[in-house]
Design a protein around this motif. Sequence first.
Motif, PDB file in Angstrom:
ATOM      1  N   TRP A  43      12.548   8.110  -1.011  1.00 40.67           N
ATOM      2  CA  TRP A  43      11.641   8.609  -1.111  1.00 40.67           C
ATOM      3  C   TRP A  43      11.518  10.369  -1.275  1.00 40.67           C
ATOM      4  O   TRP A  43      11.483  11.082  -1.605  1.00 40.67           O
ATOM      5  N   VAL A  44       9.757   9.497  -2.157  1.00 37.24           N
ATOM      6  CA  VAL A  44       8.796  10.789  -2.906  1.00 37.24           C
ATOM      7  C   VAL A  44       7.240  10.727  -2.050  1.00 37.24           C
ATOM      8  O   VAL A  44       6.723   9.214  -2.085  1.00 37.24           O
ATOM      9  N   GLU A  45       6.702  11.830  -1.410  1.00 40.54           N
ATOM     10  CA  GLU A  45       5.267  11.801  -1.263  1.00 40.54           C
ATOM     11  C   GLU A  45       5.017  12.350  -2.086  1.00 40.54           C
ATOM     12  O   GLU A  45       5.411  13.346  -2.707  1.00 40.54           O
ATOM     13  N   VAL A  80      -6.065   5.999  -3.421  1.00 39.15           N
ATOM     14  CA  VAL A  80      -4.665   7.480  -3.010  1.00 39.15           C
ATOM     15  C   VAL A  80      -6.046   8.857  -3.135  1.00 39.15           C
ATOM     16  O   VAL A  80      -6.916   8.802  -4.217  1.00 39.15           O
ATOM     17  N   MET A  81      -6.973   8.689  -1.718  1.00 39.70           N
ATOM     18  CA  MET A  81      -8.333   8.974  -1.910  1.00 39.70           C
ATOM     19  C   MET A  81      -8.022  10.875  -1.498  1.00 39.70           C
ATOM     20  O   MET A  81      -7.605  11.668  -1.144  1.00 39.70           O
ATOM     21  N   PRO A  82      -9.290  11.073  -1.957  1.00 46.06           N
ATOM     22  CA  PRO A  82      -8.761  13.160  -2.661  1.00 46.06           C
ATOM     23  C   PRO A  82      -8.707  13.595  -0.916  1.00 46.06           C
ATOM     24  O   PRO A  82      -8.665  13.383   0.133  1.00 46.06           O
ATOM     25  N   GLY A  83      -7.468  14.283  -1.676  1.00 49.13           N
ATOM     26  CA  GLY A  83      -6.522  14.867  -0.922  1.00 49.13           C
ATOM     27  C   GLY A  83      -5.474  14.462   0.204  1.00 49.13           C
ATOM     28  O   GLY A  83      -4.663  15.154   0.894  1.00 49.13           O
ATOM     29  N   GLU A  84      -5.477  12.994   0.226  1.00 50.71           N
ATOM     30  CA  GLU A  84      -4.821  12.263   1.015  1.00 50.71           C
ATOM     31  C   GLU A  84      -3.108  12.439   0.281  1.00 50.71           C
ATOM     32  O   GLU A  84      -2.328  12.630  -0.831  1.00 50.71           O
ATOM     33  N   TYR A  85      -2.340  11.552   1.192  1.00 48.05           N
ATOM     34  CA  TYR A  85      -0.298  11.376   0.332  1.00 48.05           C
ATOM     35  C   TYR A  85      -0.390  10.176   0.232  1.00 48.05           C
ATOM     36  O   TYR A  85      -0.926   9.369   1.118  1.00 48.05           O
ATOM     37  N   GLY A 101       5.629   5.773  12.886  1.00 53.71           N
ATOM     38  CA  GLY A 101       4.380   6.063  12.954  1.00 53.71           C
ATOM     39  C   GLY A 101       3.532   5.773  12.196  1.00 53.71           C
ATOM     40  O   GLY A 101       2.700   5.986  12.045  1.00 53.71           O
ATOM     41  N   PHE A 102       4.411   5.727  10.764  1.00 56.41           N
ATOM     42  CA  PHE A 102       3.775   6.364   9.021  1.00 56.41           C
ATOM     43  C   PHE A 102       2.437   5.101   8.941  1.00 56.41           C
ATOM     44  O   PHE A 102       2.656   3.856   9.371  1.00 56.41           O
ATOM     45  N   ALA A 103       0.824   5.359   8.999  1.00 62.21           N
ATOM     46  CA  ALA A 103       0.290   4.823   8.562  1.00 62.21           C
ATOM     47  C   ALA A 103      -0.472   4.776   7.275  1.00 62.21           C
ATOM     48  O   ALA A 103      -1.405   4.635   7.246  1.00 62.21           O
ATOM     49  N   GLY A 104       0.072   5.509   6.213  1.00 59.59           N
ATOM     50  CA  GLY A 104      -0.330   6.188   5.222  1.00 59.59           C
ATOM     51  C   GLY A 104      -0.368   5.202   3.830  1.00 59.59           C
ATOM     52  O   GLY A 104       0.432   3.752   4.038  1.00 59.59           O
ATOM     53  N   THR A 105      -0.696   5.111   2.749  1.00 61.41           N
ATOM     54  CA  THR A 105      -0.462   4.382   1.347  1.00 61.41           C
ATOM     55  C   THR A 105       1.118   4.510   1.344  1.00 61.41           C
ATOM     56  O   THR A 105       1.681   5.041   0.875  1.00 61.41           O
ATOM     57  N   LEU A 106       1.799   3.790   1.573  1.00 61.70           N
ATOM     58  CA  LEU A 106       2.611   3.117   0.913  1.00 61.70           C
ATOM     59  C   LEU A 106       2.869   2.025   0.122  1.00 61.70           C
ATOM     60  O   LEU A 106       3.087   1.357  -0.164  1.00 61.70           O
ATOM     61  N   PHE A 107       4.538   2.929  -1.130  1.00 63.55           N
ATOM     62  CA  PHE A 107       4.576   1.836  -2.228  1.00 63.55           C
ATOM     63  C   PHE A 107       6.045   1.631  -2.590  1.00 63.55           C
ATOM     64  O   PHE A 107       6.646   2.509  -1.725  1.00 63.55           O
TER      65      PHE A 107
END
Length: 108
Positions: A43-45, A80-85, A101-107
């Motif tokens: 994966w890549v962040e 992807v909002m400002p400052g977000e990952y 526990g990941f809850a962010g944007t996942l492609f």
Amino acid sequence: MKKLFCALGIMGVLGGAYTALASSIIISEIMYDVPGTDAGYEWVEVHNTSDAAIDMANWRFLENDVRHALSLEAGASSMVMPGEYAVIASNSANFLSVHTGFAGTLFD
């Protein structure tokens, strides 16, 4: 996507041209060789360093001259909002099995 990281590249495309905000998405972390396996756990962040939301819906991940489309889980936002990952995973199900526990944007 098969092995993501033979030749890294992320393209922000809008109407065939790079957007000015595309340079505000940076690669912040890479997991390219997971201990014990190479089977779909890479994966890549990426990090949005701008002050504006960036829509990655039409972005492509470049791997050895192949432009892979990024896909999201149903109902998820490609913004992807400002400052977000956000994370671009070789296999989103494998990524979530390790990062429960990941809850962010996942492609994928």
